[in-house]
Design a protein around this motif. Structure first.
Motif, PDB file in Angstrom:
ATOM      1  N   LEU A 558       0.553  -1.296   0.169  1.00 36.38           N
ATOM      2  CA  LEU A 558      -0.001   0.129   0.332  1.00 36.38           C
ATOM      3  C   LEU A 558       0.980   1.178   0.236  1.00 36.38           C
ATOM      4  N   GLY A 559       2.185   1.297   0.794  1.00 37.00           N
ATOM      5  CA  GLY A 559       2.990   2.753   0.517  1.00 37.00           C
ATOM      6  C   GLY A 559       3.787   2.749  -0.900  1.00 37.00           C
ATOM      7  N   GLU A 560       3.125   2.255  -1.911  1.00 41.44           N
ATOM      8  CA  GLU A 560       3.632   2.710  -3.132  1.00 41.44           C
ATOM      9  C   GLU A 560       2.498   2.865  -4.099  1.00 41.44           C
ATOM     10  N   THR A 561       1.127   3.003  -3.125  1.00 43.52           N
ATOM     11  CA  THR A 561       0.320   3.508  -4.280  1.00 43.52           C
ATOM     12  C   THR A 561      -0.328   4.764  -3.240  1.00 43.52           C
ATOM     13  N   PRO A 562      -1.601   5.521  -4.423  1.00 43.62           N
ATOM     14  CA  PRO A 562      -1.874   6.847  -3.660  1.00 43.62           C
ATOM     15  C   PRO A 562      -2.909   6.742  -2.505  1.00 43.62           C
ATOM     16  N   TRP A 563      -3.003   4.990  -1.775  1.00 43.32           N
ATOM     17  CA  TRP A 563      -3.569   5.216  -0.887  1.00 43.32           C
ATOM     18  C   TRP A 563      -3.350   5.039   0.592  1.00 43.32           C
ATOM     19  N   TYR A 564      -2.324   4.922   0.674  1.00 44.78           N
ATOM     20  CA  TYR A 564      -1.387   4.604   1.768  1.00 44.78           C
ATOM     21  C   TYR A 564      -1.767   5.801   2.976  1.00 44.78           C
ATOM     22  N   GLU A 565      -1.461   7.161   2.435  1.00 44.46           N
ATOM     23  CA  GLU A 565      -2.122   8.514   3.038  1.00 44.46           C
ATOM     24  C   GLU A 565      -2.701   7.820   3.551  1.00 44.46           C
ATOM     25  N   GLU A 566      -4.307   8.233   2.997  1.00 48.16           N
ATOM     26  CA  GLU A 566      -5.482   7.792   3.650  1.00 48.16           C
ATOM     27  C   GLU A 566      -6.031   6.681   4.694  1.00 48.16           C
ATOM     28  N   ARG A 567      -4.659   5.356   4.260  1.00 47.75           N
ATOM     29  CA  ARG A 567      -5.520   4.551   5.385  1.00 47.75           C
ATOM     30  C   ARG A 567      -4.874   4.809   6.769  1.00 47.75           C
ATOM     31  N   VAL A 568      -3.712   5.540   6.278  1.00 54.13           N
ATOM     32  CA  VAL A 568      -3.017   5.789   7.956  1.00 54.13           C
ATOM     33  C   VAL A 568      -4.101   7.295   8.477  1.00 54.13           C
ATOM     34  N   LYS A 569      -4.497   7.588   7.641  1.00 51.63           N
ATOM     35  CA  LYS A 569      -5.073   8.987   8.848  1.00 51.63           C
ATOM     36  C   LYS A 569      -6.462   8.506   9.105  1.00 51.63           C
ATOM     37  N   ASN A 570      -6.719   7.809   8.681  1.00 50.39           N
ATOM     38  CA  ASN A 570      -8.362   6.856   8.518  1.00 50.39           C
ATOM     39  C   ASN A 570      -8.564   6.146  10.158  1.00 50.39           C
ATOM     40  N   LEU A 571      -7.275   5.436   9.959  1.00 46.14           N
ATOM     41  CA  LEU A 571      -6.169   4.472  11.545  1.00 46.14           C
ATOM     42  C   LEU A 571      -6.290   5.610  12.643  1.00 46.14           C
ATOM     43  N   ILE A 572      -5.735   6.683  12.252  1.00 43.00           N
ATOM     44  CA  ILE A 572      -5.466   7.865  13.314  1.00 43.00           C
ATOM     45  C   ILE A 572      -6.515   8.365  13.904  1.00 43.00           C
ATOM     46  N   SER A 573      -7.714   8.565  13.297  1.00 38.29           N
ATOM     47  CA  SER A 573      -8.783   9.153  13.542  1.00 38.29           C
ATOM     48  C   SER A 573      -9.875   8.083  14.115  1.00 38.29           C
ATOM     49  N   LYS A 574      -9.120   6.741  13.914  1.00 34.98           N
ATOM     50  CA  LYS A 574     -10.378   6.256  14.572  1.00 34.98           C
ATOM     51  C   LYS A 574      -9.543   6.015  16.209  1.00 34.98           C
ATOM     52  N   ARG A 575      -7.853   5.847  16.280  1.00 34.97           N
ATOM     53  CA  ARG A 575      -7.864   5.893  17.584  1.00 34.97           C
ATOM     54  C   ARG A 575      -8.312   6.283  18.385  1.00 34.97           C
ATOM     55  N   LEU A 576      -7.944   8.247  17.450  1.00 33.54           N
ATOM     56  CA  LEU A 576      -8.345   9.306  18.295  1.00 33.54           C
ATOM     57  C   LEU A 576     -10.384   9.277  19.013  1.00 33.54           C
ATOM     58  N   ARG A 577     -10.748   9.084  18.100  1.00 28.77           N
ATOM     59  CA  ARG A 577     -12.094   8.823  18.945  1.00 28.77           C
ATOM     60  C   ARG A 577     -12.769   7.798  19.606  1.00 28.77           C
ATOM     61  N   ASP A 578     -11.291   7.059  20.489  1.00 28.70           N
ATOM     62  CA  ASP A 578     -11.593   5.918  21.433  1.00 28.70           C
ATOM     63  C   ASP A 578     -11.418   6.672  22.069  1.00 28.70           C
TER      64      ASP A 578
END
Length: 637
Positions: A558-578
């Motif tokens: 995934l790190g070589e694709t355009p989705w990498y930053e999106e998925r990382v941000k998505n993962l972080i936002s889930k943690r911050l909501r908890d």
């Protein structure tokens, strides 16, 4: 008649083609749609393909005018609206002036003379074939001008602007304009067959008006339907043109047809002429990032001396994500990527689904129908990454076997632990389900459908596709299309090494799998040492839970694709909501079954310690408890 005829049929999506050499399907608006629908597009040569949302079928008309070969007659029809070339019998029409038929098949084509012989026979005595004029009074309109004014999503100011441009360029048409607008009869649906000379004259006249009309009309605040204004106006201009020239040429009016059922009878041909390795992946927009990671892993492990023809069976993948996926392979000369809409098949619209599965999961069943020339095709699930060159699998000798796949060791566990099938299939123990419900003679041969090499040559020979669809429509299945394929392919499976479909463990690698036969568990452990493909099946996905086994392979690709930053941000936002963000373990969304497992876990560990006989016996009843939990949860919802 020895003169040549070519009639182009417009297709904007996967649909049924007429089977006769006189017809040439053309993908309209191809410039805006990267899908492969089984026919050439209107985006080559001199074209206006990108204008299709506004010009409709006129983008095909323009392409014909500028690029079609030297045929003596040229025609235009639609993907499920045709001219009826039989003239012996007046067929019953509906209120809109069309003959309604259920579907395109041999009987339909015979009924309406949709063949070269019948068409050429008519053209021996006529210069132009047009649709029978329709009386707009049947729709409550007074005349053609009034009909445009009253039509939904049309604005009379646009039509009047077109009339003004027409009369400015061709004032001699004033009488024809007046006669047509005041008449209740008009040639609708933009269908015709014309002598080439007449076609070229009409095209020059029509697109000359359109060019100037573009300088007048603005589409601000128009809806998608309202933007089709140029196509709608051209229907009226066709009527005006032939009103003006009606005494110059011999014109024959034909009845129009409308086909109710949308289906697909075409096929996707190999992209590369040699060393072609066709690969199929299926996903919707939610799994675009996962599909992207898989494709990147395929590219990273590809051999430079082999060609990789990748087809994505897509279900609502956005244009933005399609463009991203295409960029993954644009620099590779030996990798080609295209798309096909799984909803092309009517059978997929009424299938049984459950849990997170969508109808798109059944797309694998249609692979023998989609690929019309390829001898082998490799299917790979979207929630996987590969760690080896998938072209190696095409060297597998299949013989009379219909597929090659890996045995499903999870199902082996379900049988061993007496897992219960869902209530739709009778809540049977897994072994009983496989033997009695699926009718498998040897349940041990149940395979996992995450990676399958299809023997299409043998399937075409035996019409396996019809058998798959028959079984699909008979009843519902626990594991959906995977069960269907196991039922149909039993005894005709070449089993691949386990490393070609390694289950990541879904977070319970050393809880579930040690309960298998040790020989199976040992092979599982060995395969995990050097996996050729890792399958992230289950609810614990690496993009939600980076702590699962082999998550690093997904994140590396995934790190070589355009989705990498999106998925990382998505993962972080889930943690911050908890509220418990101080926990080091990643925050993940858990399914109701996973919540149930975690609820039981502390009690199980205390009462049934690992290695105890009590745990061994209790595990047999776990899935029964899970079944009742499902039923109670569904009841209380």
């Amino acid at each position: 008649m020895s003169k040549s005829v070519k009639i182009f049929t417009c297709h904007h999506k996967e649909s049924a083609f007429l089977k006769d050499a006189v017809f040439q399907p053309i993908h309209v608006g191809k410039a805006n749609n990267p899908n492969d629908i089984g026919c050439p597009g209107d985006d080559t040569g001199d074209n206006i393909s990108f204008k299709n949302p506004y010009y409709c079928e006129l983008t095909a008309h323009y392409w014909m005018w500028k690029n079609a070969g030297e045929n003596d007659y040229l025609g235009l029809m639609h993907y499920r609206r045709h001219l009826s070339f039989q003239t012996e019998t007046e067929l019953q029409e509906d209120n809109w002036g069309v003959v309604v038929d259920k579907e395109i098949n041999d009987a339909y084509q015979k009924k309406h003379g949709l063949n070269e012989q019948a068409i050429k026979s008519l053209l021996t005595q006529h210069d132009v074939l047009l649709p029978k004029q329709w009386d707009v009074r049947k729709a409550g309109s007074r005349d053609n001008y009034d009909h445009y004014r009253k039509s939904q999503d049309l604005f009379i100011e646009d039509y009047q602007a077109a009339i003004d441009v027409l009369l400015k360029q061709h004032p001699e048409y004033y009488g024809a304009v007046k006669e047509y607008n005041e008449s209740p009869f008009g040639y609708y649906t933009n269908m015709f067959v014309m002598k080439r000379r007449i076609f070229e004259q009409y095209s020059e006249w029509l697109f000359g008006i359109m060019r100037e009309l573009e300088e007048v009309i603005s589409l601000q605040n128009y809806t998608q339907q309202q933007c089709r204004v140029f196509g709608h106006i051209s229907e009226r201009l066709l009527g005006i043109y032939f009103t003006h020239h009606k005494n110059e040429w011999v014109i024959k009016e034909l009845q129009r047809t409308f086909v109710q059922k949308e289906s697909f009878n075409g096929g996707v041909k190999p992209w590369f002429s040699s060393k072609n390795h066709p690969i199929v992946i299926c996903f919707d927009n939610n799994y675009a990032h996962s599909g992207g990671a898989l494709i990147q892993s395929i590219v990273n492990n590809a051999s430079s001396d082999k060609n990789y023809d990748i087809l994505i069976l897509e279900n609502g993948v956005s244009l933005r994500n399609k463009e991203r996926l295409l960029k993954l392979v644009e620099s590779r000369q030996n990798v080609y990527l295209r798309f096909f809409n799984v909803n092309a098949f009517d059978e997929i619209k009424h299938v049984h689904t459950r849990a997170h599965f969508s109808p798109a999961t059944y797309a694998r069943l249609f692979i023998p129908k989609i690929f019309v020339e390829q001898s082998k095709v490799l299917f790979i699930d979207a929630d996987t990454v590969v760690n080896d060159d998938v072209a190696k699998l095409f060297q597998t000798e299949l013989g009379d076997n219909l597929i090659a796949a890996v045995k499903d060791i999870v199902m082996e566990g379900f049988v061993r632990f007496r897992a219960i099938s869902d209530h739709h299939t009778g809540a049977l123990e897994a072994g009983e389900y496989l033997r009695k419900y699926l009718g498998m003679r040897n349940p041990d041969d149940y395979f996992q459908a995450g990676l399958i090499l299809f023997n299409l040559e043998k399937m075409r020979e035996e019409d396996t596709y019809s058998r798959l669809i028959k079984v699909l429509t008979e009843k519902v299945y626990w594991f959906l299309d995977q069960d269907i394929m196991n039922k149909v392919f039993e005894g005709r499976v070449h089993f691949l090494p386990l490393n070609w479909n390694v289950f990541h463990g879904n977070g319970n690698t050393y809880e579930f799998f040690p309960g298998l036969k040790f020989s199976t568990f040992s092979r599982f452990l060995e395969a995990r040492r050097a996996p050729s493909m890792v399958h992230f099946a289950g609810d614990q996905k690496p993009w939600d839970n980076p702590g699962v086994d082999f998550a690093e392979l997904y994140w590396a690709a995934l790190g070589e694709t355009p989705w990498y930053e999106e998925r990382v941000k998505n993962l972080i936002s889930k943690r911050l909501r908890d509220s418990n963000v101080h926990h080091e373990s990643p925050v993940v969304r858990l399914s109701k079954e996973e919540r149930f497992r975690r609820f039981l876990k502390p009690y199980v560990k205390n009462v049934l310690p690992v290695g105890s006989k009590r745990l061994k016996y209790a595990s047999k009843y776990y899935f029964r408890a899970l079944f009742f939990y499902r039923r109670i949860f569904d009841f209380l919802k």
